[in-house]
Design an enzyme around this catalytic site. Structure first.
Site, PDB file in Angstrom:
ATOM      1  N   ASP A 286      -5.599  -4.290 -11.774  1.00 33.64           N
ATOM      2  CA  ASP A 286      -6.222  -5.515 -11.264  1.00 33.64           C
ATOM      3  C   ASP A 286      -7.617  -5.566 -11.477  1.00 33.64           C
ATOM      4  O   ASP A 286      -8.347  -4.933 -10.620  1.00 33.64           O
ATOM      5  CB  ASP A 286      -5.867  -5.674  -9.901  1.00 33.64           C
TER       6      ASP A 286
ATOM      7  N   GLN B  95     -12.077  -8.021  -9.620  1.00 36.51           N
ATOM      8  CA  GLN B  95     -13.297  -7.746  -8.823  1.00 36.51           C
ATOM      9  C   GLN B  95     -14.230  -7.169  -9.754  1.00 36.51           C
ATOM     10  O   GLN B  95     -15.250  -6.883  -9.588  1.00 36.51           O
ATOM     11  CB  GLN B  95     -12.952  -7.127  -7.496  1.00 36.51           C
TER      12      GLN B  95
ATOM     13  N   LYS C 102     -14.059 -15.299 -10.772  1.00 35.43           N
ATOM     14  CA  LYS C 102     -14.794 -14.500 -10.360  1.00 35.43           C
ATOM     15  C   LYS C 102     -15.877 -14.118 -11.141  1.00 35.43           C
ATOM     16  O   LYS C 102     -16.891 -13.249 -10.795  1.00 35.43           O
ATOM     17  CB  LYS C 102     -13.951 -13.012  -9.924  1.00 35.43           C
TER      18      LYS C 102
ATOM     19  N   CYS D 285      -8.002 -10.587   2.322  1.00 31.56           N
ATOM     20  CA  CYS D 285      -6.570 -10.420   1.571  1.00 31.56           C
ATOM     21  C   CYS D 285      -6.392  -8.997   1.333  1.00 31.56           C
ATOM     22  O   CYS D 285      -5.776  -8.539   0.630  1.00 31.56           O
ATOM     23  CB  CYS D 285      -6.354 -10.979   0.282  1.00 31.56           C
TER      24      CYS D 285
END
Ligand SMILES: *Cc1c(COP(=O)(O)O)cnc(C)c1O
Length: 404
Positions: A198, A201, A224, A362
């Site tokens: 993932d 970020q 992002k 989250c």
């Protein structure tokens, strides 16, 4: 040369006032701001060549298709994928993960094991739990340490020949920890497991090279990294994506349809059912161009200076505790002050025009690990300044004085 004041002019929103004060935007880990260059690409699409893609013979449709496919190539180059068809446009990280998780429903059997990290965002937890309920596979968790890193010894002990998939974020959104994904990928591959990273970020700060990493799936969201919301990507190795069942049925993803049997289109269309977010996809490409124009490494270097400055500033405040102290981290500071509820400090900061995130980000399992309801999270971007950090420090001091 890196000139933050000049870059800030690309972001009109940064000069607005909030509650009578100049905005200090420190919620970049939730979503980044969008520069004029990217907004103009979106308006240009709607003003000049709005049309559906891949089907029209007419000029507008061809222009829209060309721009959309050019954006795919930009994304492919940025992440160094071997082929453009390995880049699937999605609605974002969440949809990308759900696409893979739903595909594995027919490939897993009872007793198979999936490894997840304790540092995950809910969107990299819940789809896998749903998959385990469907298949009887087991979800096991790589534990975290007090400083907010993954316990790599435990990871090696958990890995075994039953492990089918490993999912880890490249960077934790709650703590900023940069995870050792190369080591995770290599060790997982030695046991025959596939790896999904993932990258939501990480993408604004780190350029991932999917071929060098030899990662199986890499996912991220445009919003992002200076792009619009509601669009993102799923990278997957061709052979794996070809073997995976289609995610959604509909137009655009088929080769032929009869009531007896439908055959699916080739990659990437097999995973792109329906009319996509065309302007969003084009703007995703423009956002990468914008960030590469500054240079991802230049961005990361400047943000590291912001992080060091902010860490020192915040540590001067009595009773302030920082969560997540990995040596390798992005410009995110998660903290609490004494036993004051994060929401109370966040609300007072907002009155002073300072936007931070409060809550569990989250990532409830991380908060449970630290036995706290949540944190205040200040996350920095290349358009933030040292003066803004001074205002954050002063703001926290004032909030604490009011609340104690
Ligand atoms: C933001 C984020 C997500 C979710 O992205 P969406 O755009 O909401 O789908 C997932 N994982 C991490 C690490 C994130 O930072």
């Amino acid at each position: 040369m890196f000139d933050v004041n000049q870059l800030r002019e690309d972001f009109p929103i940064l000069s607005r006032k909030v509650n009578g004060q100049p905005l200090v935007y420190l919620d970049n880990a939730a979503t980044s701001q969008t520069p004029k260059q990217v907004v103009e690409v979106i308006s240009d699409y709607y003003y000049r060549y709005n049309a559906n893609i891949h089907r029209g013979v007419h000029k507008l449709s061809q222009e829209a298709t060309d721009a959309y496919e050019k954006a795919r190539a930009t994304i492919q180059n940025h992440f160094n994928a071997a082929h453009p068809h390995e880049i699937i446009f999605t609605a974002g990280t969440t949809e990308s993960i759900n696409c893979i998780a739903s595909g594995y429903a027919s490939l897993l059997k009872k007793g198979d094991e999936l490894l997840i990290s304790a540092l995950e965002h809910h969107s990299n937890i819940v789809p896998w739990q749903m998959l385990c309920e469907k298949t009887g596979a087991l979800l096991k968790v790589i534990p975290m340490t007090l400083e907010g890193t993954l316990d790599m010894n435990a990871f090696e002990l958990l890995l075994n020949s039953k492990t089918q998939l490993v999912f880890v974020n490249h960077v934790s959104n709650a703590l900023g920890t940069i995870n050792p994904i190369q080591e995770i990928i290599d060790k997982a591959h030695q046991k025959g497991a596939k790896v999904l990273i993932d990258g939501a970020q990480a993408s604004p700060h780190i350029k991932a090279d999917v071929q060098a990493l030899d990662v199986d799936y890499y996912v991220t969201s445009a919003h992002k990294l200076c792009g619009p919301t509601g669009v993102g990507m799923l990278y997957g190795k061709s052979a794996l994506l070809n073997a995976l069942p289609a995610y959604q049925g509909g137009g655009e993803m088929i080769a032929t349809v009869t009531f007896e049997k439908t055959t699916y289109a080739d990659l990437p269309h097999k995973f792109e059912a329906g009319t996509p977010n065309i302007a969003g996809g084009i703007a995703f490409g423009a956002a990468l161009d914008y960030m590469n124009g500054i240079g991802i490494e230049t961005i990361a270097r400047y943000e590291a200076e912001l992080l060091a400055y902010a860490t020192t500033a915040l540590q001067r405040i009595d009773g302030l505790k920082i969560y997540g102290e990995a040596k390798e981290k992005t410009a995110v500071i998660s903290f609490n002050v004494g036993s004051i509820h994060p929401y109370d400090i966040g609300s007072i900061l907002d009155q002073m025009g300072i936007a931070v995130r409060t809550g569990h980000h989250c990532a409830q399992p991380i908060m449970d690990f630290y036995k706290i309801p949540g944190t205040i999270r200040a996350s920095f971007s290349f358009y933030n300044t040292f003066e803004e950090i001074d205002r954050l420090e002063a703001g926290i001091r004032r909030a604490v004085a009011m609340l104690q």
